[in-house]
Design an enzyme around this catalytic site. Structure first.
Site, PDB file in Angstrom:
ATOM      1  N   ARG A   9       0.849  -1.210   0.000  1.00  0.00           N
ATOM      2  CA  ARG A   9       0.000   0.000   0.000  1.00  0.00           C
ATOM      3  C   ARG A   9       0.879   1.253   0.000  1.00  0.00           C
ATOM      4  O   ARG A   9       0.587   2.230  -0.676  1.00  0.00           O
ATOM      5  CB  ARG A   9      -0.911   0.051   1.241  1.00  0.00           C
ATOM      6  CG  ARG A   9      -1.779  -1.173   1.522  1.00  0.00           C
ATOM      7  CD  ARG A   9      -3.010  -1.203   0.659  1.00  0.00           C
ATOM      8  NE  ARG A   9      -2.728  -1.635  -0.698  1.00  0.00           N
ATOM      9  CZ  ARG A   9      -2.400  -2.879  -1.064  1.00  0.00           C
ATOM     10  NH1 ARG A   9      -2.297  -3.845  -0.197  1.00  0.00           N
ATOM     11  NH2 ARG A   9      -2.165  -3.175  -2.319  1.00  0.00           N
ATOM     12  N   ASN A  49      -8.192   8.408   6.282  1.00  0.00           N
ATOM     13  CA  ASN A  49      -7.345   7.757   5.274  1.00  0.00           C
ATOM     14  C   ASN A  49      -5.899   7.694   5.735  1.00  0.00           C
ATOM     15  O   ASN A  49      -5.403   8.600   6.405  1.00  0.00           O
ATOM     16  CB  ASN A  49      -7.428   8.523   3.950  1.00  0.00           C
ATOM     17  CG  ASN A  49      -8.836   8.524   3.396  1.00  0.00           C
ATOM     18  OD1 ASN A  49      -9.661   7.716   3.816  1.00  0.00           O
ATOM     19  ND2 ASN A  49      -9.123   9.429   2.481  1.00  0.00           N
ATOM     20  N   ASP A  52      -3.513   7.311   3.383  1.00  0.00           N
ATOM     21  CA  ASP A  52      -2.688   7.821   2.279  1.00  0.00           C
ATOM     22  C   ASP A  52      -2.231   9.246   2.620  1.00  0.00           C
ATOM     23  O   ASP A  52      -2.639   9.821   3.634  1.00  0.00           O
ATOM     24  CB  ASP A  52      -3.463   7.748   0.941  1.00  0.00           C
ATOM     25  CG  ASP A  52      -4.686   8.675   0.909  1.00  0.00           C
ATOM     26  OD1 ASP A  52      -4.557   9.867   1.264  1.00  0.00           O
ATOM     27  OD2 ASP A  52      -5.789   8.211   0.533  1.00  0.00           O
ATOM     28  N   HIS A 107      -6.569   7.617  11.761  1.00  0.00           N
ATOM     29  CA  HIS A 107      -6.285   6.180  11.664  1.00  0.00           C
ATOM     30  C   HIS A 107      -4.832   5.898  11.287  1.00  0.00           C
ATOM     31  O   HIS A 107      -4.512   4.814  10.810  1.00  0.00           O
ATOM     32  CB  HIS A 107      -7.219   5.518  10.645  1.00  0.00           C
ATOM     33  CG  HIS A 107      -8.648   5.428  11.122  1.00  0.00           C
ATOM     34  ND1 HIS A 107      -9.713   5.148  10.286  1.00  0.00           N
ATOM     35  CD2 HIS A 107      -9.181   5.567  12.359  1.00  0.00           C
ATOM     36  CE1 HIS A 107     -10.840   5.122  10.989  1.00  0.00           C
ATOM     37  NE2 HIS A 107     -10.542   5.394  12.245  1.00  0.00           N
ATOM     38  N   CYS A 165       7.790   2.259  16.539  1.00  0.00           N
ATOM     39  CA  CYS A 165       8.654   1.271  17.192  1.00  0.00           C
ATOM     40  C   CYS A 165       7.982   0.773  18.470  1.00  0.00           C
ATOM     41  O   CYS A 165       7.705   1.574  19.373  1.00  0.00           O
ATOM     42  CB  CYS A 165      10.027   1.868  17.502  1.00  0.00           C
ATOM     43  SG  CYS A 165      11.063   0.686  18.406  1.00  0.00           S
ATOM     44  N   CYS A 198      10.588   1.390  21.706  1.00  0.00           N
ATOM     45  CA  CYS A 198      10.822   2.710  22.336  1.00  0.00           C
ATOM     46  C   CYS A 198       9.644   3.657  22.147  1.00  0.00           C
ATOM     47  O   CYS A 198       9.690   4.787  22.614  1.00  0.00           O
ATOM     48  CB  CYS A 198      12.109   3.341  21.813  1.00  0.00           C
ATOM     49  SG  CYS A 198      12.018   3.875  20.098  1.00  0.00           S
ATOM     50  N   THR A 202     -17.275   8.743   3.153  1.00  0.00           N
ATOM     51  CA  THR A 202     -17.107   7.733   4.210  1.00  0.00           C
ATOM     52  C   THR A 202     -18.408   6.970   4.396  1.00  0.00           C
ATOM     53  O   THR A 202     -19.485   7.553   4.361  1.00  0.00           O
ATOM     54  CB  THR A 202     -16.576   8.370   5.527  1.00  0.00           C
ATOM     55  OG1 THR A 202     -16.505   7.346   6.520  1.00  0.00           O
ATOM     56  CG2 THR A 202     -17.424   9.511   6.017  1.00  0.00           C
ATOM     57  N   ASN A 214     -21.309  12.191  -0.630  1.00  0.00           N
ATOM     58  CA  ASN A 214     -20.949  10.787  -0.850  1.00  0.00           C
ATOM     59  C   ASN A 214     -21.499  10.323  -2.194  1.00  0.00           C
ATOM     60  O   ASN A 214     -22.489  10.856  -2.685  1.00  0.00           O
ATOM     61  CB  ASN A 214     -21.535   9.916   0.277  1.00  0.00           C
ATOM     62  CG  ASN A 214     -20.628   8.757   0.630  1.00  0.00           C
ATOM     63  OD1 ASN A 214     -19.451   8.959   0.912  1.00  0.00           O
ATOM     64  ND2 ASN A 214     -21.155   7.547   0.621  1.00  0.00           N
ATOM     65  N   ALA A 245     -16.819  12.894  -5.255  1.00  0.00           N
ATOM     66  CA  ALA A 245     -16.147  13.936  -4.473  1.00  0.00           C
ATOM     67  C   ALA A 245     -15.415  14.927  -5.372  1.00  0.00           C
ATOM     68  O   ALA A 245     -15.380  16.127  -5.077  1.00  0.00           O
ATOM     69  CB  ALA A 245     -15.160  13.283  -3.494  1.00  0.00           C
TER      70      ALA A 245
HETATM   71  P1  OAD Z   1     -15.357   2.795   2.965  1.00  0.00           P
HETATM   72  O1  OAD Z   1     -14.670   2.013   1.887  1.00  0.00           O
HETATM   73  O2  OAD Z   1     -16.074   2.034   4.017  1.00  0.00           O
HETATM   74  O3  OAD Z   1     -16.416   3.793   2.318  1.00  0.00           O
HETATM   75  C1  OAD Z   1     -16.089   4.628   1.238  1.00  0.00           C
HETATM   76  C2  OAD Z   1     -17.308   5.490   0.927  1.00  0.00           C
HETATM   77  O4  OAD Z   1     -16.950   6.365  -0.130  1.00  0.00           O
HETATM   78  C3  OAD Z   1     -18.543   4.694   0.471  1.00  0.00           C
HETATM   79  O5  OAD Z   1     -19.690   5.182   1.149  1.00  0.00           O
HETATM   80  C4  OAD Z   1     -18.630   5.017  -1.045  1.00  0.00           C
HETATM   81  O6  OAD Z   1     -19.977   5.100  -1.508  1.00  0.00           O
HETATM   82  C5  OAD Z   1     -17.978   6.384  -1.089  1.00  0.00           C
HETATM   83  N1  OAD Z   1     -17.349   6.699  -2.389  1.00  0.00           N
HETATM   84  C6  OAD Z   1     -16.737   5.859  -3.266  1.00  0.00           C
HETATM   85  N2  OAD Z   1     -16.263   6.542  -4.309  1.00  0.00           N
HETATM   86  C7  OAD Z   1     -16.565   7.856  -4.100  1.00  0.00           C
HETATM   87  C8  OAD Z   1     -16.345   9.067  -4.825  1.00  0.00           C
HETATM   88  N3  OAD Z   1     -15.716   9.084  -6.007  1.00  0.00           N
HETATM   89  N4  OAD Z   1     -16.804  10.216  -4.296  1.00  0.00           N
HETATM   90  C9  OAD Z   1     -17.448  10.240  -3.104  1.00  0.00           C
HETATM   91  N5  OAD Z   1     -17.692   9.126  -2.374  1.00  0.00           N
HETATM   92  C10 OAD Z   1     -17.256   7.956  -2.864  1.00  0.00           C
HETATM   93  O7  OAD Z   1     -14.260   3.754   3.601  1.00  0.00           O
HETATM   94  P2  OAD Z   1     -14.246   4.566   4.984  1.00  0.00           P
HETATM   95  O8  OAD Z   1     -15.616   5.009   5.372  1.00  0.00           O
HETATM   96  O9  OAD Z   1     -13.190   5.600   4.854  1.00  0.00           O
HETATM   97  O10 OAD Z   1     -10.025   1.994   8.998  1.00  0.00           O
HETATM   98  O11 OAD Z   1     -13.744   3.458   5.973  1.00  0.00           O
HETATM   99  C11 OAD Z   1     -13.534   3.810   7.316  1.00  0.00           C
HETATM  100  C12 OAD Z   1     -12.419   2.996   7.901  1.00  0.00           C
HETATM  101  O12 OAD Z   1     -12.670   1.598   7.717  1.00  0.00           O
HETATM  102  C13 OAD Z   1     -11.085   3.176   7.236  1.00  0.00           C
HETATM  103  O13 OAD Z   1     -10.396   4.321   7.698  1.00  0.00           O
HETATM  104  C14 OAD Z   1     -10.363   1.950   7.599  1.00  0.00           C
HETATM  105  C15 OAD Z   1     -11.445   0.957   7.321  1.00  0.00           C
HETATM  106  O14 OAD Z   1     -11.350  -0.239   7.914  1.00  0.00           O
HETATM  107  C16 OAD Z   1      -8.832   1.557   9.389  1.00  0.00           C
HETATM  108  O15 OAD Z   1      -7.972   1.145   8.628  1.00  0.00           O
HETATM  109  C17 OAD Z   1      -8.670   1.622  10.871  1.00  0.00           C
END
Ligand code: OAD
Length: 232
Positions: free
Chosen positions: A52, A89, A91, A106, A114, A117, A174, A199, A217
């Site tokens: 990644r 995110n 990234d 996150h 580490c 330490c 999200t 979204n 977005a």
């Molecule tokens: P998800 O993959 O769960 O959701 C992404 C959202 O973005 C969905 O609701 C899609 O409909 C929307 N989406 C996709 N393409 C899009 C676009 N071009 N424009 C606007 N919206 C779009 O991702 P997150 O909600 O970020 O945690 O996931 C939350 C957390 O779950 C992450 O941070 C990660 C994951 O497990 C950890 O790694 C701790």
């Protein structure tokens, strides 16, 4: 207060977490994103995050990241109308676009932690078979600085304080599956903020927002930023 999720980076080519097959880059989340997975198979987990991290070199910020960076550059800093961008995110596309008032709740792919330490450090290469920790010289103790399931997200107190003072809360891209971020809309409503979701599709939390705009977005965020800057 602006919260972003994987959807904001989708148009840059970074896959979202919850694709139609329920897999993240071919892996079940429980196999790569939990402390238990890391204990059970550290090489699998390190390799997954190394890939990644390497993939970041092949993607660029999109118009949504650039618009939020423009908002950061032009939005007032000290008159009580401050701005905070919180991303789930891992990234680095917000910072590459130029956002400064930014927190990664996150963790970050480009950071290593580490376990000997407790230092955190910028990291560009691989963590599998990494050299000794540059801070304490222990070997085999560096892990991705990513908040896995069951771990505490970062910056919670600062984020919750910002929400409690916000007059506008915007969630972008999200799915509303992961707490505490999925509960921020409720805190914002309690604080009296206007709540707005941008979204592609309706999310788990859409019914809890005062306003939802559906679309990519890369189109919705520049339009929102133009509105905010015009009506400042
Ligand atoms: P998800 O993959 O769960 O959701 C992404 C959202 O973005 C969905 O609701 C899609 O409909 C929307 N989406 C996709 N393409 C899009 C676009 N071009 N424009 C606007 N919206 C779009 O991702 P997150 O909600 O970020 O945690 O996931 C939350 C957390 O779950 C992450 O941070 C990660 C994951 O497990 C950890 O790694 C701790």
């Amino acid at each position: 207060m602006i919260l972003t999720g994987a959807g904001i980076s989708a148009e840059s080519g970074v896959p979202t977490f919850r694709g139609p097959d329920g897999l993240w880059e071919g892996q079940r989340v429980e196999d790569v994103a939990t402390p238990r997975a890391f204990r059970r198979d550290p090489r699998l987990v390190q390799t997954f995050y190394d890939q990644r991290r390497a993939a970041l070199a092949r993607v660029e910020p999109n118009p949504a990241h650039h618009a939020l960076a423009r908002l950061d550059a032009l939005w007032p800093r000290s008159d009580g109308r401050d701005l905070l961008l919180v991303t789930q995110n891992v990234d680095d596309l917000h910072e590459r676009a130029g956002s400064k008032r930014l927190l990664h709740m996150h963790g970050e792919l480009k950071s290593a932690w580490c376990l000997a330490c407790d230092s955190r450090m910028s990291w560009e290469g691989t963590l599998l078979d990494a050299p000794a920790c540059p801070a304490c010289n222990a070997s085999g103790t560096l892990r991705p600085d990513i908040v896995w399931f069951g771990e505490m997200p970062y910056h919670m107190a600062v984020i919750e304080r910002a929400i409690s003072r916000a007059d506008l809360f915007v969630a972008i891209g999200t799915s509303g599956n992961v707490y505490p971020a999925a509960g921020y809309v409720d805190l914002a409503r309690e604080a009296g903020a206007h709540t707005l979701e941008l979204n592609l599709d309706p999310s788990m939390t859409s019914p809890r927002f005062a306003e939802s705009r559906l679309g990519p977005a890369g189109t919705l965020v520049p339009a929102l930023v133009n509105d905010l800057l015009e009506n400042r």
